[in-house]
Design an enzyme around this catalytic site. Structure first.
Site, PDB file in Angstrom:
ATOM      1  N   ALA A  34      39.732  42.013  43.021  1.00 14.46           N
ATOM      2  CA  ALA A  34      39.664  41.610  41.613  1.00 14.46           C
ATOM      3  C   ALA A  34      40.204  42.696  40.698  1.00 14.46           C
ATOM      4  CB  ALA A  34      38.219  41.274  41.249  1.00 14.46           C
TER       5      ALA A  34
ATOM      6  N   GLY B 151      35.222  44.315  49.233  1.00 16.87           N
ATOM      7  CA  GLY B 151      36.554  43.737  49.415  1.00 16.87           C
ATOM      8  C   GLY B 151      36.926  42.800  48.279  1.00 16.87           C
ATOM      9  N   ASP B 152      35.964  41.989  47.844  1.00 17.55           N
ATOM     10  CA  ASP B 152      36.209  41.077  46.730  1.00 17.55           C
ATOM     11  C   ASP B 152      36.447  41.829  45.431  1.00 17.55           C
ATOM     12  OD1 ASP B 152      35.834  38.306  47.834  1.00 17.55           O
ATOM     13  OD2 ASP B 152      33.917  39.156  48.426  1.00 17.55           O
ATOM     14  N   THR B 153      35.590  42.812  45.153  1.00 14.23           N
ATOM     15  CA  THR B 153      35.707  43.499  43.870  1.00 14.23           C
ATOM     16  C   THR B 153      36.947  44.380  43.806  1.00 14.23           C
ATOM     17  OG1 THR B 153      34.131  45.153  44.704  1.00 14.23           O
ATOM     18  CG2 THR B 153      33.257  43.403  43.334  1.00 14.23           C
TER      19      THR B 153
END
Length: 398
Positions: free
Chosen positions: A173, A168-170
């Site tokens: 980003a 989810g973070d990547t």
């Protein structure tokens, strides 16, 4: 130019992964990324992930690579003034605080654009800068749940699972990076910067294929299906004689015909149960059982060679040891070996994608905390040694 973004200066504010991974991608492609960290402790990523006995993080050298680290107390008026001075010479401000934090510090978009109208402000958050959820805290895992990924991941008879990385973070980003580059391109026409609003849940939702349309039109809700996708067959992991799992994707009609030949069963290609994509989907379970029985008679390397000879997409399940030993990884420089302060020369994934004229580079691994204070605050802002000493004494910088 070794990097397409060599003329771009980025001020990175924020911590952990979703914002900093965006900064890592920009740095990989040549941008000067100045990372602002809290004095004394820095980004928590300096302590996350696997670590050696001395407590040094093995994640920080990757996500911090190519960046310049300065330490500034953003909760102080003097620290906020340093940010204003940095912004006047920057192209991008990247942050992933909870919405409203920059505004509370007097560093909201209106104030920053008054100082630098060309500034692109990239904001990463759990729920976005607007809407009823915007003030709620949101980590990558929550974005994965709200965006639909968690519900569809795992075995159907178990609770929803997760991937082995912070996807989810990547994903967020990466969308933040795309948005930043779009905004920089638009600035070439308009002369004005703009806001890039990247939300965790929306970034996950963006890759969920036709999930919403399938429900609205057909009333279909995607469920957890383990290692395969329903009605896409054959496309699964199959056992080998030497105890490995081998991925085979033969769901296209022409590829299925070649797979049948590789199996020594060319008759299967015209069998009405398997001859078409829809038919194979209807007989997915029995097809997987048949292929598993065949692959179990072969070692993984032998299976890989045979399938390649028949042009059937297939692959082994790689871990880090296999990646580091693979000749194709080596031939394409997929793995870079980079000097680090704490571990000597270490491997990490190289810059992607590959550009022929401006390929980018990894200039250094994650820097020491405040390593570039003098270079940035002194050289770039023109602060004297006495100024820097006073800021240290006041606890504004490390």
């Amino acid at each position: 130019m070794s990097g397409a973004l060599e003329d771009i200066r980025v001020i990175e504010m924020g911590t952990l992964l979703a914002g900093p991974f965006c900064g890592q991608q920009l740095a990989d492609h040549g941008a000067e990324v100045i990372k602002i960290e809290p004095p004394g402790k820095g980004d928590p990523m300096r302590a996350w992930g696997q670590e050696r006995a001395d407590g040094k993080s093995l994640w920080w050298p990757v996500v911090g690579r190519g960046k310049k680290s300065i330490t500034v107390n953003l909760r102080s008026a003097a620290g906020q003034d340093l940010v204003r001075r940095l912004v006047t010479g920057a192209d991008v401000l990247l942050e992933n605080f909870r919405p409203g934090t920059l505004e509370k510090w007097g560093l909201g978009p209106d104030e920053l654009h008054a100082l630098n109208p060309r500034l692109v402000i990239t904001r990463v958050s759990g729920y976005g800068q607007t809407g009823p959820y915007s003030s709620q805290p949101g980590f990558g895992a929550i974005g994965e749940a709200l965006g639909g990924l968690r519900y569809t991941t795992g075995d159907p008879d178990k609770m929803p699972s997760r991937t082995g990385i912070s996807i989810g973070d990547t994903l967020t980003a990466m969308f933040a990076t795309i948005g930043t580059l779009n905004a920089l391109h638009a600035r070439e026409r308009t002369g004005a910067g703009q806001l890039v609003d990247a939300a965790l849940y929306e970034s996950v939702l963006a890759v969920m294929e036709s999930l919403l349309t399938e429900y609205h039109v057909a009333g279909f809700i995607r469920e957890r299906t383990g290692p395969m996708i329903p009605n896409i067959a054959p496309a699964n992991a199959y056992p080998t004689r030497d105890g490995k799992a081998h991925l085979i994707s033969g769901n296209q009609d022409t590829v299925w015909r070649r797979l049948a030949e590789a199996m020594g069963r060319p008759d299967l290609a015209d069998d009405p149960r398997y001859a078409t994509h829809l038919a194979r989907g209807d007989h997915q379970a029995e097809l997987d059982e048949m292929i598993s029985a065949w692959t179990a008679t072969l070692d993984a390397d032998e299976l890989h060679r045979l399938l390649n000879e028949h042009a059937v997409p297939n692959g082994q399940m790689y871990r880090a040891p296999e990646m580091l030993a693979d000749s194709h990884f080596a031939a394409r420089n997929a793995v870079a070996w980079v000097d680090s302060h704490d571990f000597g020369e270490i491997p990490m994934q190289n810059v992607v994608p590959k550009l022929s004229g401006t390929p980018g580079s990894i200039d250094w691994s994650g820097p020491r905390l405040g390593e570039h204070n003098e270079e940035v605050l002194g050289g770039m802002l023109g602060l004297s040694d006495a100024d820097l000493d006073q800021l240290r004494a006041d606890g504004i910088i490390g």
